[in-house]
Design an enzyme around this catalytic site. Structure first.
Site, PDB file in Angstrom:
ATOM      1  N   GLU A  33       0.759  -1.262   0.004  1.00 17.26           N
ATOM      2  CA  GLU A  33      -0.076   0.031   0.119  1.00 17.26           C
ATOM      3  C   GLU A  33       0.841   1.059   0.031  1.00 17.26           C
ATOM      4  O   GLU A  33       1.615   1.319   0.991  1.00 17.26           O
ATOM      5  CB  GLU A  33      -0.939  -0.095   1.269  1.00 17.26           C
ATOM      6  CG  GLU A  33      -1.714   1.314   1.580  1.00 17.26           C
ATOM      7  CD  GLU A  33      -2.534   1.783   0.133  1.00 17.26           C
ATOM      8  OE1 GLU A  33      -2.326   2.870  -0.145  1.00 17.26           O
ATOM      9  OE2 GLU A  33      -3.002   0.642  -0.482  1.00 17.26           O
ATOM     10  N   GLY A  38      -6.978   0.836   3.680  1.00 19.19           N
ATOM     11  CA  GLY A  38      -8.298   0.812   3.429  1.00 19.19           C
ATOM     12  C   GLY A  38      -8.708   1.600   2.085  1.00 19.19           C
ATOM     13  O   GLY A  38      -9.801   1.490   1.737  1.00 19.19           O
ATOM     14  N   GLY A  39      -7.762   2.095   1.205  1.00 25.28           N
ATOM     15  CA  GLY A  39      -7.982   2.521  -0.140  1.00 25.28           C
ATOM     16  C   GLY A  39      -8.869   3.785  -0.016  1.00 25.28           C
ATOM     17  O   GLY A  39      -9.172   4.557   0.925  1.00 25.28           O
ATOM     18  N   LYS A  50     -20.145   9.719   3.500  1.00 26.10           N
ATOM     19  CA  LYS A  50     -21.368   9.356   4.156  1.00 26.10           C
ATOM     20  C   LYS A  50     -21.466   9.932   5.669  1.00 26.10           C
ATOM     21  O   LYS A  50     -22.522  10.137   6.099  1.00 26.10           O
ATOM     22  CB  LYS A  50     -21.792   7.893   4.018  1.00 26.10           C
ATOM     23  CG  LYS A  50     -22.017   7.445   2.768  1.00 26.10           C
ATOM     24  CD  LYS A  50     -21.414   7.937   1.574  1.00 26.10           C
ATOM     25  CE  LYS A  50     -21.818   7.516   0.201  1.00 26.10           C
ATOM     26  NZ  LYS A  50     -20.944   8.086  -1.223  1.00 26.10           N
ATOM     27  N   GLY A 180     -21.641  16.348 -13.223  1.00 25.71           N
ATOM     28  CA  GLY A 180     -22.977  16.265 -12.986  1.00 25.71           C
ATOM     29  C   GLY A 180     -23.451  14.773 -12.655  1.00 25.71           C
ATOM     30  O   GLY A 180     -24.525  14.465 -12.958  1.00 25.71           O
ATOM     31  N   TYR A 182     -22.369  11.104  -9.840  1.00 20.36           N
ATOM     32  CA  TYR A 182     -22.438  10.638  -8.507  1.00 20.36           C
ATOM     33  C   TYR A 182     -21.595  11.570  -7.401  1.00 20.36           C
ATOM     34  O   TYR A 182     -22.644  12.149  -6.670  1.00 20.36           O
ATOM     35  CB  TYR A 182     -22.044   9.390  -8.475  1.00 20.36           C
ATOM     36  CG  TYR A 182     -22.641   8.257  -9.495  1.00 20.36           C
ATOM     37  CD1 TYR A 182     -23.850   7.838  -9.304  1.00 20.36           C
ATOM     38  CD2 TYR A 182     -21.923   7.863 -10.443  1.00 20.36           C
ATOM     39  CE1 TYR A 182     -24.608   6.972 -10.344  1.00 20.36           C
ATOM     40  CE2 TYR A 182     -22.433   7.047 -11.496  1.00 20.36           C
ATOM     41  CZ  TYR A 182     -23.651   6.689 -11.352  1.00 20.36           C
ATOM     42  OH  TYR A 182     -24.192   5.705 -11.956  1.00 20.36           O
ATOM     43  N   ALA A 184     -20.431  14.406  -7.976  1.00 18.97           N
ATOM     44  CA  ALA A 184     -20.743  15.768  -7.982  1.00 18.97           C
ATOM     45  C   ALA A 184     -22.060  16.123  -7.311  1.00 18.97           C
ATOM     46  O   ALA A 184     -22.162  17.356  -6.552  1.00 18.97           O
ATOM     47  CB  ALA A 184     -20.909  16.522  -9.426  1.00 18.97           C
ATOM     48  N   LEU A 185     -22.936  15.597  -7.604  1.00 14.74           N
ATOM     49  CA  LEU A 185     -24.275  15.509  -6.893  1.00 14.74           C
ATOM     50  C   LEU A 185     -24.346  15.329  -5.406  1.00 14.74           C
ATOM     51  O   LEU A 185     -24.755  16.067  -4.440  1.00 14.74           O
ATOM     52  CB  LEU A 185     -25.456  14.734  -7.257  1.00 14.74           C
ATOM     53  CG  LEU A 185     -25.790  14.910  -8.914  1.00 14.74           C
ATOM     54  CD1 LEU A 185     -27.054  14.315  -9.252  1.00 14.74           C
ATOM     55  CD2 LEU A 185     -25.908  16.581  -9.111  1.00 14.74           C
ATOM     56  N   HIS A 443     -46.934  -2.588   8.233  1.00 11.34           N
ATOM     57  CA  HIS A 443     -47.388  -1.470   7.875  1.00 11.34           C
ATOM     58  C   HIS A 443     -46.750  -0.399   9.047  1.00 11.34           C
ATOM     59  O   HIS A 443     -46.942  -0.875  10.176  1.00 11.34           O
ATOM     60  CB  HIS A 443     -49.075  -1.236   7.879  1.00 11.34           C
ATOM     61  CG  HIS A 443     -49.711   0.079   7.926  1.00 11.34           C
ATOM     62  ND1 HIS A 443     -49.916   0.669   6.761  1.00 11.34           N
ATOM     63  CD2 HIS A 443     -50.218   0.946   8.983  1.00 11.34           C
ATOM     64  CE1 HIS A 443     -50.340   1.853   7.092  1.00 11.34           C
ATOM     65  NE2 HIS A 443     -50.791   1.978   8.291  1.00 11.34           N
TER      66      HIS A 443
END
Length: 459
Positions: A33, A38-39, A50, A180, A182, A184-185, A443
Site C-alpha cells: 500500500e 483501506g484505499g 457518508k 453532474g 454521482y 458531483a451531486l 405497515h
C-alpha cells in the site's frame, strides 16, 4: 528477492479481504500500500463522505424543523466538529482493517509498487529503500484517481478533487462543481447544507446522463430546491483567477457566461492508477485509457495475475470491488468457476433522498427491445413518506410484460437504496411483480408501498 505465495498491490475493498483470506488459508501473503490502509473507500470515498452527509442532513432538518411543527431558535454549524467526527470514523475503519490483516498474518508493506519483470515487483519503500518481491499469484487493486480534464487554465488554479475537498476544515463560501454525476451531486448537496453557495456545471444536456430522463429531472429539481444552481449543456472554455476569485468561462449553446466562485471542485470522472505500475514488464495488457484488461474471471493477459476494483473497466463501486474478491477467492480455493457475466450490479447515490438503481433502466429496456410494462408510483402516494414529510421522488420498476419478472428498478426517495435492495433480492429469486403486489409487508413501512407500485400495472 523475497518470495511469497501471493502479492496484493493496493489496500482497497477487494484487496484487503482477499489478502486476509489467502493468509488464513496458509498462503504467505504480502499487501503493498503506497498511502493509507483501506484505499479510496475508507479514506477518501464512502466512509468520510457518508459520515459528513449524515451531519449535513441533521443541519438540513434543523434548518427546516418548522415544516414538522418544531420551532427552532437558530443553529450554527461547527465544521471542526463535523470534520473531527468524520476523521474519527475513518481512523476507526482504517485501524480495524489493519488489525484484521495483521491478525491473519499478512505482511503489510508501505511503498510504491512497479513490475520489474514477469511476476517480479520492486517496491520503493517510504524510507527510501527498494524491496524486491515475487509470487506466482498477484492481485492488482490500485483503484482509480480523479480525472483532470485538459481545460485551459484549470491546472493553473488551486482546484479541488473529491479527495482534497474533504480535507478542508471550512466549507467553501462559493463552490463551483465541474460535473453532474454521482460524486458531483453528493458533494453539491452536502456542502450546500453546510453553508456553501454551489453551482453545478454539466456538459451533458441533463444531470446523471446515463439515467432515465425522469430520474434526471427529479435530481435536478432536488438540487434547485436547495438553491443549487444547475447549468447543463455547458462547455467550460477557460478557468482563471481574477482579483482573487475564480472565473469560469462557460458556453451554453450560443450564450457565454462567467461563473465566479471561491473554490472549484473537479468531479468529471476518474482514471485508473496504472501509470507507474509498468504493467508491460509482466505482460499485463492495458486499454487506451489505462484500465487493466481482464477476462470474465478477472484474470489478466498474464496468467496468475488478476485485477480487482476500479483499476479494471466496469462499474466503479466499492461493492463491486468487494464482490471481485469473492469471485477470485472462490475460484482459486473452492474451484467455483464463477464469472462476472451474470452478477447483479446494484448501486446507490447518497443524495437526500437517495437514488437506488439495479438492472435495466426504462431507456435501456426499450432500446434492447424487451416487451415491458412500467410500474411507477410517486413518493407523494407512499403513506410512510407522507407521514414523515419527505415525499420527493418516485419508485419505478421495469417488468417483463409476459413473465412478470422484474428487469430493473429506479427508486428516488428516502431509504431508496434499501427499497431497491428488496427488489434486487426479488430479481435474484425470480419473484414476480404479481407476487410482490400480493405480498404482506409490515405497515407502514416504505416497503409496503411495493404493493401499490405493482398495482399500478393494472391501470
Amino acid at each position: 528477492m523475497e518470495k511469497f505465495d501471493a502479492i496484493v498491490i493496493g489496500s482497497g475493498q477487494g484487496g484487503n479481504p482477499l489478502a486476509r483470506k489467502m493468509a488464513e488459508n496458509g498462503w504467505k501473503t504480502a499487501l503493498i500500500e503506497q498511502r493509507q490502509m483501506g484505499g479510496t473507500c475508507i479514506n477518501d470515498g464512502c466512509t468520510p463522505t457518508k459520515t459528513m452527509i449524515a451531519s449535513a442532513r441533521v443541519a438540513y432538518l434543523v434548518a427546516h424543523s418548522e415544516d414538522w411543527g418544531i420551532n427552532n431558535q437558530g443553529y450554527t454549524i461547527d465544521m471542526a466538529a463535523v470534520m473531527g467526527r468524520k476523521e474519527e470514523v475513518v481512523l476507526q475503519f482504517r485501524n480495524n482493517t489493519t488489525r484484521a490483516l495483521q491478525k491473519a498474518g499478512v505482511s503489510i508493506i508501505y511503498g510504491s509498487a512497479a513490475f520489474s519483470g514477469i511476476k517480479t515487483i520492486n517496491v520503493a519503500l517510504h524510507d527510501g529503500d527498494i524491496m524486491e518481491l515475487t509470487a506466482p499469484n498477484i492481485f492488482i487493486n490500485t483503484g482509480a484517481a480523479p480525472f483532470i480534464p485538459d481545460i485551459p487554465g484549470l491546472r493553473d488554479v488551486p482546484y479541488l478533487t473529491s479527495t482534497t475537498l474533504l480535507d478542508m476544515h471550512a466549507a467553501p463560501p462559493e463552490l463551483i462543481i465541474m460535473g453532474g454525476s454521482y460524486i458531483a451531486l453528493e458533494m453539491a448537496q452536502l456542502y450546500r447544507r453546510l453553508g456553501s453557495n454551489v453551482t453545478i456545471i454539466e456538459r451533458s444536456p441533463r444531470l446523471m446522463s446515463k439515467e432515465d430522463p425522469d430520474v434526471a429531472a427529479v435530481l435536478k429539481n432536488m438540487m434547485e430546491a436547495e438553491d443549487i444552481q444547475v447549468i447543463t449543456s455547458a462547455d467550460i472554455e477557460k478557468v482563471m483567477i481574477v482579483d482573487g476569485h475564480l472565473h469560469v468561462e462557460v458556453k451554453t449553446g450560443s450564450t457565454s457566461l462567467t461563473i465566479t466562485g471561491s473554490h472549484i471542485l473537479v468531479a468529471t470522472g476518474r482514471q485508473p492508477q496504472t501509470a507507474t505500475l509498468q504493467a508491460e514488464k509482466t505482460n499485463v495488457t492495458l486499454d487506451a485509457k489505462g484500465y487493466i484488461q481482464v477476462d470474465e474471471q478477472l484474470e489478466t493477459s498474464c496468467p496468475g495475475i488478476y485485477a480487482l476494483g476500479d483499476v479494471k473497466p466496469g462499474p466503479a463501486f466499492t461493492h463491486i470491488s468487494y464482490n471481485d474478491h469473492l469471485l477470485i477467492y472462490k475460484n482459486l480455493f473452492e474451484k467455483a468457476e464463477l464469472t462476472v457475466r451474470t452478477r447483479q450490479l446494484p448501486y446507490c447515490m447518497f443524495t437526500d433522498p437517495q437514488l437506488g438503481r439495479i438492472g435495466l433502466s426504462e431507456s435501456q429496456a426499450r432500446l434492447e427491445g424487451y416487451p415491458i410494462k412500467v410500474a411507477r408510483i410517486g413518493m407523494d402516494r407512499v403513506a410512510r413518506a407522507i407521514e414523515t414529510g419527505e415525499t420527493q421522488g418516485f419508485m419505478k420498476a421495469i417488468v417483463h410484460e409476459h413473465t412478470g419478472q422484474i428487469l430493473g428498478v429506479s427508486i428516488i426517495g428516502t431509504a431508496g437504496g434499501e427499497i431497491m435492495s428488496i427488489l434486487q433480492m426479488a430479481m435474484l429469486g425470480g419473484i414476480t411483480a404479481t407476487q410482490i403486489r400480493d405480498m404482506i409487508f409490515a405497515h407502514p413501512l416504505y416497503a409496503e408501498s411495493l404493493n401499490n407500485l405493482f398495482m399500478s400495472l393494472e391501470k
